[in-house]
Design a protein around this motif. Structure first.
Motif, PDB file in Angstrom:
ATOM      1  N   PRO A 110      -6.771 -23.248  -8.360  1.00  0.00           N
ATOM      2  CA  PRO A 110      -6.495 -21.954  -8.997  1.00  0.00           C
ATOM      3  C   PRO A 110      -5.035 -21.570  -8.829  1.00  0.00           C
ATOM      4  O   PRO A 110      -4.292 -22.193  -8.056  1.00  0.00           O
ATOM      5  CB  PRO A 110      -7.414 -20.988  -8.246  1.00  0.00           C
ATOM      6  CG  PRO A 110      -7.671 -21.635  -6.936  1.00  0.00           C
ATOM      7  CD  PRO A 110      -7.641 -23.116  -7.181  1.00  0.00           C
ATOM      8  N   ALA A 169      -4.189 -15.863  -7.897  1.00  0.00           N
ATOM      9  CA  ALA A 169      -5.647 -15.772  -7.746  1.00  0.00           C
ATOM     10  C   ALA A 169      -6.087 -16.217  -6.357  1.00  0.00           C
ATOM     11  O   ALA A 169      -7.051 -15.679  -5.794  1.00  0.00           O
ATOM     12  CB  ALA A 169      -6.335 -16.624  -8.814  1.00  0.00           C
ATOM     13  N   VAL A 224     -13.040 -16.079  -8.474  1.00  0.00           N
ATOM     14  CA  VAL A 224     -12.134 -17.240  -8.518  1.00  0.00           C
ATOM     15  C   VAL A 224     -12.927 -18.533  -8.416  1.00  0.00           C
ATOM     16  O   VAL A 224     -12.684 -19.504  -9.142  1.00  0.00           O
ATOM     17  CB  VAL A 224     -11.091 -17.154  -7.377  1.00  0.00           C
ATOM     18  CG1 VAL A 224     -10.273 -18.440  -7.301  1.00  0.00           C
ATOM     19  CG2 VAL A 224     -10.173 -15.958  -7.572  1.00  0.00           C
ATOM     20  N   GLN A 226     -13.174 -21.317 -11.347  1.00  0.00           N
ATOM     21  CA  GLN A 226     -12.545 -22.603 -11.075  1.00  0.00           C
ATOM     22  C   GLN A 226     -13.541 -23.756 -11.168  1.00  0.00           C
ATOM     23  O   GLN A 226     -13.226 -24.827 -11.690  1.00  0.00           O
ATOM     24  CB  GLN A 226     -11.908 -22.571  -9.682  1.00  0.00           C
ATOM     25  CG  GLN A 226     -10.983 -23.731  -9.391  1.00  0.00           C
ATOM     26  CD  GLN A 226      -9.730 -23.706 -10.249  1.00  0.00           C
ATOM     27  OE1 GLN A 226      -9.288 -22.653 -10.684  1.00  0.00           O
ATOM     28  NE2 GLN A 226      -9.177 -24.875 -10.513  1.00  0.00           N
TER      29      GLN A 226
END
Length: 497
Positions: free
Chosen positions: A255, A259, A331, A335
């Motif tokens: 990421p 983030a 996140v 991801q």
């Protein structure tokens, strides 16, 4: 009549007998009999209560009333101490466990480490590991943090062919300081609750107070690395293929840096805003005269009060960590492309780990509460007053004794905080955060074979027990002493800042 005076004399030192006996009980229970720490701590709390009931006059509380009048009071006090600690730490520990899992699984933690390496360069990789660990370990438990960073230390050794001990010690130094100094780690959470310190002030004080000892730790690690060459050995779960995969993993699989940092910085920012607002504009401040510019910007006293209510709500440690948890999960899901079923498979083990930590932490709180009720705090306060010893020194030495005796930094912090808090009621010539720091620094000193962190580092790094004692244990002790010096100086130069 002589027996009356003899009984009074025994009652005056009986709290010390209770303390010594219960600490020995914990040592034997955990180290010799191999009881689980939860069992040993609860039984030690019961033992302390039973022994205290022999001389009820030694258990006089701050209100002047006797706390333990019979054996019937002991069970209730153990339960109350357990529940009070659990109520203060359970939510925070559970959320921190989820955040830690999400940071690892999403690659966010790896991203932060790489960015630090990019800034400092591989020649200063040890310092990069030190600083990245210091930041990343704020929301991560030490064991989790080392599990994350150990493969990176090995990968760096494969790249450079040297400095393996430096990399390991830098990770340890950065991780143990935040483990003892910052919320949401269980020990600091319990200390904040017990010592009645604002969460934001504790975070700022912990990070600021730990920075100089952190740098001293780096110097010590460099010196030890130059003195001893530790080879890279095979360890479970760390094949050369796995290490090569970490080194060669493309940036596109990770990421963004923003983030990656958001779940860490976000909760700290929210907690800090609320805390600083309380410092500069106390709740009981006159809003017509205090900070008129800020109050006016928010629509006057009424508007400011509404905004403050919202800030205080989202700045509560539990709410802020909830927000950080949702950030970290967001996140992770983005991801990895995970759905709810995959997320649940990873959240459940994290919460199971948190549950065990909560049980041990709460049992430590029950023991610390019972030690306090047994009159140990009052007795130690009288002894320190008669000897003219600073309460900072008393808190440090007491924490160190408990730490060496039973191994757990968290338990030593919880127990010491419960004991020293009554001593603080007469007033301190400095801010209570210095007591928080003194206990925190003592809690990671003199790590040896009864410390679970000792074995985590030993097994995952491949260092032998002897290498651990002469490097890891010595470095943490020297950093701890440096921290005590920083606290003593700070309490004199900036007593109420």
């Amino acid at each position: 009549m002589s027996w009356i005076f003899a009984a009074a004399s025994v009652a005056s030192y009986w709290p010390f007998v209770v303390l010594i006996a219960s600490v020995i009980f914990i040592i034997v229970g955990i180290s010799v009999i191999r009881w689980h720490p939860f069992i040993a701590l609860i039984l030690a709390a019961l033992l302390a209560g039973i022994m205290a009931s022999f001389y009820p006059e030694s258990t006089v509380g701050p209100d002047g009333n006797i706390v333990i009048t019979s054996l019937g009071d002991v069970i209730g006090l153990v339960t109350a101490g357990f529940g009070k600690t659990a109520g203060g730490v359970a939510i925070s520990i559970g959320l921190a466990a989820i955040i830690g899992m999400a940071l690892m699984e999403s690659g966010a933690a790896d991203k932060v480490v790489r960015r630090f390496l990019g800034v400092f360069g591989e020649k200063r990789a040890g310092f990069a590991l030190l600083m990245s660990t210091y930041i990343l370990s704020v929301p991560l438990f030490f064991d989790t943090m080392f599990m994350l960073m150990a493969p990176l230390a090995k990968a760096l050794q494969l790249r450079t062919g040297k400095d393996y001990l430096l990399y390991v010690l830098c990770i340890c130094c950065g991780g143990v300081i935040t483990h003892s100094m910052t919320v949401p780690h269980p020990g600091p959470i319990a200390m904040v609750e017990e010592l009645k310190i604002d969460v934001g002030i504790s975070i700022f004080g912990g990070l600021a107070g730990g920075f100089i000892p952190l740098l001293i730790g780096y110097v010590i690690a460099k010196w030890m690395n130059g003195r001893w060459t530790i080879p890279l050995r095979d360890t479970p779960g760390a094949s050369l293929e796995d290490l090569k995969e970490i080194v060669d993993k493309p940036e596109t699989d990770l990421p963004s840096f923003f983030a990656s940092m958001l779940p860490i910085v976000g909760p700290i920012f929210l907690i800090s805003v609320s805390s600083f607002l309380k410092i500069f504009i106390p709740v009981d401040a006159d809003l017509t005269t205090d900070a008129p510019a800020l109050v006016g910007m928010l629509g006057g006293p009424e508007g400011f009060t509404k905004v403050r209510t919202i800030i205080d709500f989202i700045g509560d440690k539990n709410i802020a960590l909830f927000i950080g948890t949702f950030m970290a999960i967001g996140v992770l899901m983005k991801q990895k492309g995970w759905g709810r079923a995959q997320l649940e498979k990873h959240v459940a083990p994290a919460l199971e780990t948190a549950g065990l930590i909560i049980l041990i932490t709460s049992a430590g709180g029950a023991f610390g509460s019972m030690i306090k009720n047994a009159g140990v705090g009052t007795a130690v306060e009288m002894l320190s007053s008669s000897m003219g010893v600073s309460l900072i020194i008393v808190a440090y030495v007491l924490t160190l004794i408990i730490r060496v005796a039973q191994g757990s930094a968290t338990v030593s912090m919880i127990t010491a905080a419960a004991i020293v808090y009554p001593m603080m009621q007469a007033g301190l010539p400095f801010h209570p955060v210095y007591m928080f720091l003194a206990i925190g620094f003592a809690a990671f000193s003199m790590s040896w074979m009864n410390d679970s962190g000792f074995w985590v580092v030993c097994r995952l790094s491949g260092l032998t027990e002897g290498e651990m004692l002469k490097s890891f244990s010595v470095m943490l002790t020297l950093v701890s002493v440096a921290g005590l010096v920083v606290v003593l100086i700070g309490s004199k130069l900036l007593p109420f800042v």
